[in-house]
Design an enzyme around this catalytic site. Sequence first.
Site, PDB file in Angstrom:
ATOM      1  N   SER A  67       0.973  -1.355  -0.083  1.00  0.00           N
ATOM      2  CA  SER A  67      -0.111   0.124  -0.201  1.00  0.00           C
ATOM      3  C   SER A  67       0.891   1.115  -0.074  1.00  0.00           C
ATOM      4  O   SER A  67       1.584   1.858  -0.929  1.00  0.00           O
ATOM      5  CB  SER A  67      -0.826   0.041   1.025  1.00  0.00           C
ATOM      6  N   ASP A  71      10.013   5.392 -10.385  1.00  0.00           N
ATOM      7  CA  ASP A  71       9.743   5.873 -11.600  1.00  0.00           C
ATOM      8  C   ASP A  71      10.431   7.383 -11.922  1.00  0.00           C
ATOM      9  O   ASP A  71      10.650   7.630 -13.248  1.00  0.00           O
ATOM     10  CB  ASP A  71       8.234   6.145 -11.837  1.00  0.00           C
ATOM     11  N   LYS A  89      -0.581  -4.358  -3.327  1.00  0.00           N
ATOM     12  CA  LYS A  89      -1.992  -3.751  -2.927  1.00  0.00           C
ATOM     13  C   LYS A  89      -2.062  -2.280  -3.365  1.00  0.00           C
ATOM     14  O   LYS A  89      -1.558  -1.320  -2.920  1.00  0.00           O
ATOM     15  CB  LYS A  89      -2.029  -3.669  -1.284  1.00  0.00           C
TER      16      LYS A  89
END
Length: 492
Positions: A315, A326, A340
Site C-alpha cells: 500500500s 519511476d 496492494k
Amino acid sequence: MRRLFTGYFLALLLLTGCGCSMPQPASAAPAPAASDSTAEAAPEKSKAQPGKFDSLRRFGQVLDIVERTYVKEVGQGELVDGAIKGMLQALDPHSAYLTAEEYKEMQEQTVGEFFGIGVEITQDNGKILVMSPIEDTPAFKAGMKTGDVILTIDGQSTVEMSLQDVVSRIRGPKGTNVELTIMHADSMEPVTVNLQRDAIPIISVKSRELEEGYYWIRITRFSERTTDELVEAIKKAEADCAKTGGIKGIVLDLRNNPGGLLNQAVSVSDLFLQKGNIVSIRGRNGGQSYSYDASDKPEDCHAPMVVLINAGSASASEIVSGALKDHHRALLCGERSFGKGSVQNVIPLADGSGLKITVALYYTPNDISIQAEGITPDVEVPFVETSKKERERLLLREADLNRHLENGGTGKAKDKAKAKAAKDSKDDGSVKTEEPGKDGAVSEPEDKDAKSGKDDKKPEQKEAKEQLSKDNQLRMALQLVKGLPNMQKLKN
C-alpha cells in the site's frame, strides 16, 4: 403481516439510505402474487433484470424467515449487522464493516496508543494470514513472518471468525497473554506461541548510522506523524555528520511496512522529490480521482538513496517506492512487493460504526497500476538467514488473495509496461543478484573502530552493526548506495 411489513421497511431503510421517502416501495411490499390470469405476462417479466427493490424484497423475506424459524432467537440488529459484514467481505479482502468498537480501535492505530501483539493481518478464503509484523513488537520478536497462517487464538479456531473478530481477540490489556497457533509459511507443522500484549509503538521512524555518513532509515508504518519523524531523523543525521561532509547516502527501509495513511505516503515521497507526479488515484467511472504532485521545499533531502522492499511492503510503502523508482530518484533493492494497489475510504455511520470500502486504484507516475502485481526492485536480492541454508520462502502477495481486484491496466500504459518488462528481461536490464558464499552472505563493511582496537560504546552503532551482520539485503543496499555516485558518472 405487520412483522413482515416492518422487516421489509427496515431493510429498505438500512440498505438504501433513502430515509423515509419510500412510499412506493413500502406500499408495494404486500402486493399479492400474480394469479393464473396474469400468466401471459410472466415471460416478459423473466426477461427483465431484477430491480433494486426485488433484491431488497428477497432480503426481507430471508430476514423474516430466519427470525421466525432459526433454532435460537436472534435479534434483528444482529442479523442485519451480519448481512452487512458479509456483503462487504464478498467485495474484496480490504472492504469491511466496522462496529462502533472496531471503528474506534482503527482510529487508535494511527493517532493513539493501543495494546496488542503488533501484526497486520488479512483474510483469504477463510484463512487469517499475516501481512506483516510490526517491528519491535511481540509478534516481530516471536518470529512471525509474512504469509504465516493464524490457526487458533487461545484454543479457538479462526476458520469461522471474521477479520475484525480476530483483531478484537488478539488485542487486550497490556501485560495479558494471548496464545496463537500459527503455521509458518516455510514450515509443514504448526507451532504454538504465547505472546504478552504490549503497547504498540506509535513511533514509526528510526535511524541508525551504518558507516560514516551512510544512514539506515527504517519506516515501520505510515501513521499520523511519520513525515514529521522522518524530517527530524534527517535533520539529526545532517547535524551529526556536518563536520565530515554531510549525509553521503540513505538506505530507506520499507520492508514489512504494511502501509497506512495516504497523505503520509505522499508527503514522505515529496521529501525526496522536487517536482513531478507522486501518485494518481482513480475511482469508478472517473469518480474519486486525484493526482498528487511533488514540490520543491527547503527541507527536501538530496542524498543518494537505495530503497529496500519485500513481500511485506504494501500500500503506502508501494506508493513511495513506486514514485522514487519511476522518477529514477532511488535504486530499489530486495524482493517484489505485496501488490496492494487499492485505496479504501472509511465512512463513519450515525451510530458510531463505519464502513471501510475500496473506492479507487492508485497508479505510479509512469501510469502503472501495481494491483496484484507488486513493484519489482531494480536489484533483486532474496533475504537469506545467515544461520540456515538458503531456501525458498512462501511469500504472500495481493494476487494470492481470494477475490482480489484484477489489474485492468490503463490501455497503452499497460501495454508499454509489459513491452518494457519483456525487453528488460531480454536485455537483462533488471539485475538479479546472488551473493557469494555458502550462506549467501557478502563480506561485511570494514570496521575502522575494530581495526584500531577501539570498542564501540554507542548502543545505536552496535545495533546497526548487529543488523548488518545478519541482514544480507541491508548489506547489499549499503554497498549499492556507496556506489551510486560512480554509477551516475558512468551513466552520464
